[in-house]
Design an enzyme around this catalytic site. Structure first.
Site, PDB file in Angstrom:
ATOM      1  N   CYS A   1      -3.589   6.217   1.943  1.00  0.00           N
ATOM      2  CA  CYS A   1      -3.480   4.757   1.825  1.00  0.00           C
ATOM      3  C   CYS A   1      -4.221   4.200   0.605  1.00  0.00           C
ATOM      4  CB  CYS A   1      -3.945   4.077   3.107  1.00  0.00           C
ATOM      5  SG  CYS A   1      -5.677   4.356   3.548  1.00  0.00           S
TER       6      CYS A   1
ATOM      7  N   HIS B   1      -8.267   2.182   6.957  1.00  0.00           N
ATOM      8  CA  HIS B   1      -6.879   2.122   6.506  1.00  0.00           C
ATOM      9  C   HIS B   1      -6.663   0.830   5.723  1.00  0.00           C
ATOM     10  CE1 HIS B   1      -2.698   3.247   6.468  1.00  0.00           C
ATOM     11  NE2 HIS B   1      -2.332   2.090   6.995  1.00  0.00           N
TER      12      HIS B   1
ATOM     13  N   HIS C   1       2.275   0.562   3.311  1.00  0.00           N
ATOM     14  CA  HIS C   1       1.103   1.415   3.493  1.00  0.00           C
ATOM     15  C   HIS C   1       1.572   2.845   3.705  1.00  0.00           C
ATOM     16  CE1 HIS C   1       1.336   1.814   8.036  1.00  0.00           C
ATOM     17  NE2 HIS C   1       2.317   0.975   7.753  1.00  0.00           N
TER      18      HIS C   1
END
Length: 186
Positions: free
Chosen positions: A89, A146, A158
């Site tokens: 990510c 994240h 993402h």
């Protein structure tokens, strides 16, 4: 003799002024055609991207952002990865921000939030803002694990551990539960 010079000068001025006027008119016509052609190409790109993303990409949207992100769709998740063979990510965020905005970000979601961003509320998100989540581990639930890039309509791009680079919705129960904050690059 003077009369011949006067006539020659008059003819020369007439030819030069007509020539430059014709060139100016042709140049303007060419510019309009080129602008119209470029607008058609951009509309075709927006239409194609709209189908890929599942929502309408308008002339107000950052076409470069949508194009750059779409080139990564389906690339699998790989911890520490930053290539089309695999990306995580924060690697995706770093690559996209460098390509689209010429901005270097940190290489870790927690550091991106701490060093590169100002926190913003979910309701204040704009295209290109970042979204942060705590998706694993019980320690420090306010520390992001994240990160994704906000697009619009509650959607963000993402890297999913199972689906690779994808677009998800902030209103899904999972992302509502793991949400920490939005971030706007300083």
């Amino acid at each position: 003799m003077k009369k011949d010079i006067f006539v020659a000068a008059f003819i020369l001025m007439s030819v030069v002024s007509c020539s430059s006027k014709r060139t100016y008119t042709d140049s303007r016509r060419y510019d309009k055609r080129e602008t119209s052609h470029n607008q058609q190409i951009e509309q075709q790109k927006r239409d194609k991207l709209s189908k890929m993303y599942g929502f309408r990409i308008t002339p107000d949207d950052n076409l470069r952002l949508y194009e750059a992100c779409s080139q990564w769709f389906g690339v699998k998740h790989k911890w520490g990865g930053n290539t089309k063979a695999g990306v995580d990510c924060s690697g995706l965020v770093k690559i996209i921000f460098k390509q689209v905005y010429n901005i270097d970000t940190e290489r870790n979601s927690a550091l991106i939030l701490r060093r590169n961003c100002v926190r913003i509320k979910r309701g204040d998100l704009h295209e290109g803002d970042l979204v942060f989540f705590h998706t694993f581990g019980n320690d420090a639930p306010d520390v992001p694990t994240h990160v994704g890039i906000y697009l619009k309509n509650r959607r963000f791009v993402h890297v999913s551990a199972t689906r690779g680079v994808t677009v998800s919705n902030l209103t899904s129960p999972y992302y509502k539960r793991t949400w920490i904050t939005g971030g706007r690059i300083k």
